[in-house]
Design an enzyme around this catalytic site. Structure first.
Site, PDB file in Angstrom:
ATOM      1  N   ASN A 243      42.670  40.779  49.958  1.00  0.00           N
ATOM      2  CA  ASN A 243      43.731  41.797  49.849  1.00  0.00           C
ATOM      3  C   ASN A 243      43.683  42.753  51.036  1.00  0.00           C
ATOM      4  O   ASN A 243      44.704  43.061  51.644  1.00  0.00           O
ATOM      5  CB  ASN A 243      43.532  42.625  48.574  1.00  0.00           C
ATOM      6  CG  ASN A 243      44.213  42.014  47.374  1.00  0.00           C
ATOM      7  OD1 ASN A 243      45.165  41.259  47.514  1.00  0.00           O
ATOM      8  ND2 ASN A 243      43.728  42.335  46.191  1.00  0.00           N
TER       9      ASN A 243
ATOM     10  N   ASP B  37      48.160  37.622  46.127  1.00  0.00           N
ATOM     11  CA  ASP B  37      48.906  37.002  45.021  1.00  0.00           C
ATOM     12  C   ASP B  37      49.034  35.493  45.221  1.00  0.00           C
ATOM     13  O   ASP B  37      48.892  34.709  44.273  1.00  0.00           O
ATOM     14  CB  ASP B  37      50.313  37.612  44.911  1.00  0.00           C
ATOM     15  CG  ASP B  37      50.287  39.003  44.283  1.00  0.00           C
ATOM     16  OD1 ASP B  37      49.209  39.436  43.845  1.00  0.00           O
ATOM     17  OD2 ASP B  37      51.357  39.637  44.237  1.00  0.00           O
TER      18      ASP B  37
ATOM     19  N   GLU C  32      41.281  39.009  39.077  1.00  0.00           N
ATOM     20  CA  GLU C  32      41.041  37.719  39.763  1.00  0.00           C
ATOM     21  C   GLU C  32      40.039  36.897  38.963  1.00  0.00           C
ATOM     22  O   GLU C  32      39.253  36.135  39.476  1.00  0.00           O
ATOM     23  CB  GLU C  32      40.640  37.946  41.219  1.00  0.00           C
ATOM     24  CG  GLU C  32      39.229  38.302  41.563  1.00  0.00           C
ATOM     25  CD  GLU C  32      38.644  39.596  41.006  1.00  0.00           C
ATOM     26  OE1 GLU C  32      39.216  40.190  40.076  1.00  0.00           O
ATOM     27  OE2 GLU C  32      37.575  39.964  41.492  1.00  0.00           O
TER      28      GLU C  32
ATOM     29  N   ASP D 100      35.504  33.816  38.554  1.00  0.00           N
ATOM     30  CA  ASP D 100      36.007  34.965  39.309  1.00  0.00           C
ATOM     31  C   ASP D 100      36.002  34.590  40.801  1.00  0.00           C
ATOM     32  O   ASP D 100      35.035  34.020  41.302  1.00  0.00           O
ATOM     33  CB  ASP D 100      35.047  36.136  39.033  1.00  0.00           C
ATOM     34  CG  ASP D 100      35.470  37.421  39.705  1.00  0.00           C
ATOM     35  OD1 ASP D 100      35.907  38.338  38.996  1.00  0.00           O
ATOM     36  OD2 ASP D 100      35.358  37.506  40.948  1.00  0.00           O
TER      37      ASP D 100
HETATM   38  N1  LIG Z   1      46.812  40.689  45.160  1.00  0.00           N
HETATM   39  C1  LIG Z   1      46.329  41.010  43.966  1.00  0.00           C
HETATM   40  N2  LIG Z   1      45.148  41.633  43.859  1.00  0.00           N
HETATM   41  C2  LIG Z   1      44.673  41.923  42.639  1.00  0.00           C
HETATM   42  C3  LIG Z   1      45.393  41.601  41.470  1.00  0.00           C
HETATM   43  N3  LIG Z   1      44.649  42.019  40.415  1.00  0.00           N
HETATM   44  C4  LIG Z   1      43.536  42.584  40.901  1.00  0.00           C
HETATM   45  N4  LIG Z   1      43.521  42.534  42.257  1.00  0.00           N
HETATM   46  C5  LIG Z   1      42.505  43.017  43.184  1.00  0.00           C
HETATM   47  O1  LIG Z   1      41.345  42.222  43.091  1.00  0.00           O
HETATM   48  C6  LIG Z   1      40.275  42.948  43.682  1.00  0.00           C
HETATM   49  C7  LIG Z   1      39.005  42.689  42.933  1.00  0.00           C
HETATM   50  O2  LIG Z   1      37.968  43.279  43.664  1.00  0.00           O
HETATM   51  P1  LIG Z   1      36.473  43.341  43.157  1.00  0.00           P
HETATM   52  O3  LIG Z   1      36.449  43.537  41.656  1.00  0.00           O
HETATM   53  O4  LIG Z   1      35.753  44.344  43.986  1.00  0.00           O
HETATM   54  O5  LIG Z   1      35.903  41.917  43.354  1.00  0.00           O
HETATM   55  P2  LIG Z   1      35.675  41.014  44.649  1.00  0.00           P
HETATM   56  O6  LIG Z   1      36.134  41.645  45.896  1.00  0.00           O
HETATM   57  O7  LIG Z   1      36.258  39.676  44.317  1.00  0.00           O
HETATM   58  O8  LIG Z   1      34.116  40.917  44.714  1.00  0.00           O
HETATM   59  P3  LIG Z   1      33.176  39.979  43.874  1.00  0.00           P
HETATM   60  O9  LIG Z   1      33.906  39.647  42.578  1.00  0.00           O
HETATM   61  O10 LIG Z   1      31.968  40.796  43.622  1.00  0.00           O
HETATM   62  O11 LIG Z   1      32.919  38.767  44.672  1.00  0.00           O
HETATM   63  C8  LIG Z   1      40.702  44.433  43.704  1.00  0.00           C
HETATM   64  O12 LIG Z   1      40.943  44.805  45.032  1.00  0.00           O
HETATM   65  C9  LIG Z   1      42.025  44.414  42.919  1.00  0.00           C
HETATM   66  O13 LIG Z   1      42.938  45.370  43.410  1.00  0.00           O
HETATM   67  C10 LIG Z   1      46.646  40.944  41.617  1.00  0.00           C
HETATM   68  O14 LIG Z   1      47.356  40.609  40.656  1.00  0.00           O
HETATM   69  N5  LIG Z   1      47.072  40.671  42.871  1.00  0.00           N
END
Ligand SMILES: Nc1nc2c(ncn2[C@@H]2O[C@H](COP(=O)(O)OP(=O)(O)OP(=O)(O)O)[C@@H](O)[C@H]2O)c(=O)[nH]1
Length: 308
Positions: free
Chosen positions: A193, A202, A228, A185
């Site tokens: 984002n 993306d 992600e 992850d």
């Molecule tokens: N740009 C983009 N963002 C995505 C996609 N799928 C999910 N996300 C975003 O990925 C982010 C995941 O955030 P979190 O689950 O809080 O995880 P994180 O910020 O990586 O934090 P940790 O995993 O704890 O390190 C969210 O803001 C989702 O909106 C995608 O296909 N494209």
């Protein structure tokens, strides 16, 4: 030459082929024929399959009734298709196949002696019977690929992951071989984002997926598990080797160069690693590797944790 690749093509036409005497491994004994006869037979036989590899196997066997050659190879980029049938030899002749501007790949015949003009004319005539069946098979292959692929990262999607995991777990159990999975992850992805926008997010996802793939063997499989999050399936790999692969992926992501507004975007991943245990099923394996990933996040991120 590149080796033949695995396809996920559904094998629904075996029964039909068998009825026509074209079972996968046993092509019938072939007698010499005239060009006209062969073209007629080929047209019928090539329509019995939507599997490009099988179509080319039939084409090769049938064409050799008229023109002798040692190998036939075929490459088509947009469907990732690369096939080599027989041992290559010094003399070759190649054909770039197309229909209405559609690129249908490159076919190469090789043998020890030069091809004569009349043999080339015969081959060209036979290739004319191949174009439409091959085009249909490529469209089918593309459709199967799209249904199993995440369009953004070009890794396998959840459907492909479920199918592959099920199959590989069964194979590992049957053959008593090790099997490991890595779940990874991207750290603090939400901040990327939030700070740079979803488009940049993306691009990061695509770049991380490409980096992961570049660090793995052809037989290893990468799937987008969630937003992600990715899952790497390592068949025939014990937990120690899988942990080494995981560390390699982690280093590769940390070393990625992602320029952003005159500065480098710092990236890292956290990983869980688990090896299939005796009597374990896929959901238990996924549960354990997910917990290991959670441990890696809780312990501070940018690290790998083994599943208990
Ligand atoms: N740009 C983009 N963002 C995505 C996609 N799928 C999910 N996300 C975003 O990925 C982010 C995941 O955030 P979190 O689950 O809080 O995880 P994180 O910020 O990586 O934090 P940790 O995993 O704890 O390190 C969210 O803001 C989702 O909106 C995608 O296909 N494209």
């Amino acid at each position: 030459m590149l080796p033949s690749e695995h396809t996920n093509t559904v094998d629904f036409d075996t029964a039909r082929l068998q009825r026509l005497g074209y079972a996968q491994k046993q092509l019938p004994t072939l007698q010499p024929v005239s060009l006209a006869q062969l073209r007629q037979q080929l047209s019928m036989q090539l329509q019995t399959s939507l599997d490009a590899e099988r179509i080319l196997t039939i084409f090769r066997a049938e064409s050799q009734r008229l023109v002798t050659f040692d190998s036939l190879s075929y490459v088509q980029d947009s469907t990732d298709m690369s096939l080599q049938l027989g041992e290559t030899a010094s003399h070759s002749t190649s054909y770039h196949l197309s229909h209405d501007g559609e690129q249908l790949g490159c076919l190469t015949f090789t043998r020890q002696q030069r091809f004569k003009e009349e043999e080339l004319a015969e081959l060209e005539s036979l290739i004319a019977s191949l174009v439409f069946p091959l085009r249909n098979a490529l469209l089918y292959r593309l459709a199967v690929q799209s249904s199993l692929r995440d369009p953004l990262t070009k890794t396998g999607n959840r459907l492909a992951m479920d199918q592959s995991l099920q199959r590989e777990v069964e194979l590992a159990k049957r053959n008593q071989l090790p099997l490991s999975v890595l779940m990874l992850d991207i750290d603090h992805f939400k901040q990327i984002n939030d700070n740079f926008g979803h488009h940049t997010g993306d691009e990061v996802l695509k770049a991380v997926a490409a980096t992961i793939k570049s660090q793995l063997r052809n037989v290893d499989m990468v799937f987008r598990y969630g937003g992600e999050e990715f899952l790497v399936l390592l068949s025939g790999t014990c937990s120690e080797a899988a942990a080494m692969v995981g560390e390699r992926l982690r280093h590769a992501v940390v070393s990625m160069q992602m320029p952003m507004h005159c500065q480098q975007l710092g990236l890292s991943i956290s990983l869980g690693c688990a090896a299939l245990q005796l009597g374990e099923n896929t959901s238990s394996l996924l549960g354990r590797v997910d917990s290991a990933l959670y441990d890696a996040k809780r312990a501070g991120r940018n690290r790998l944790r083994m599943a208990g």
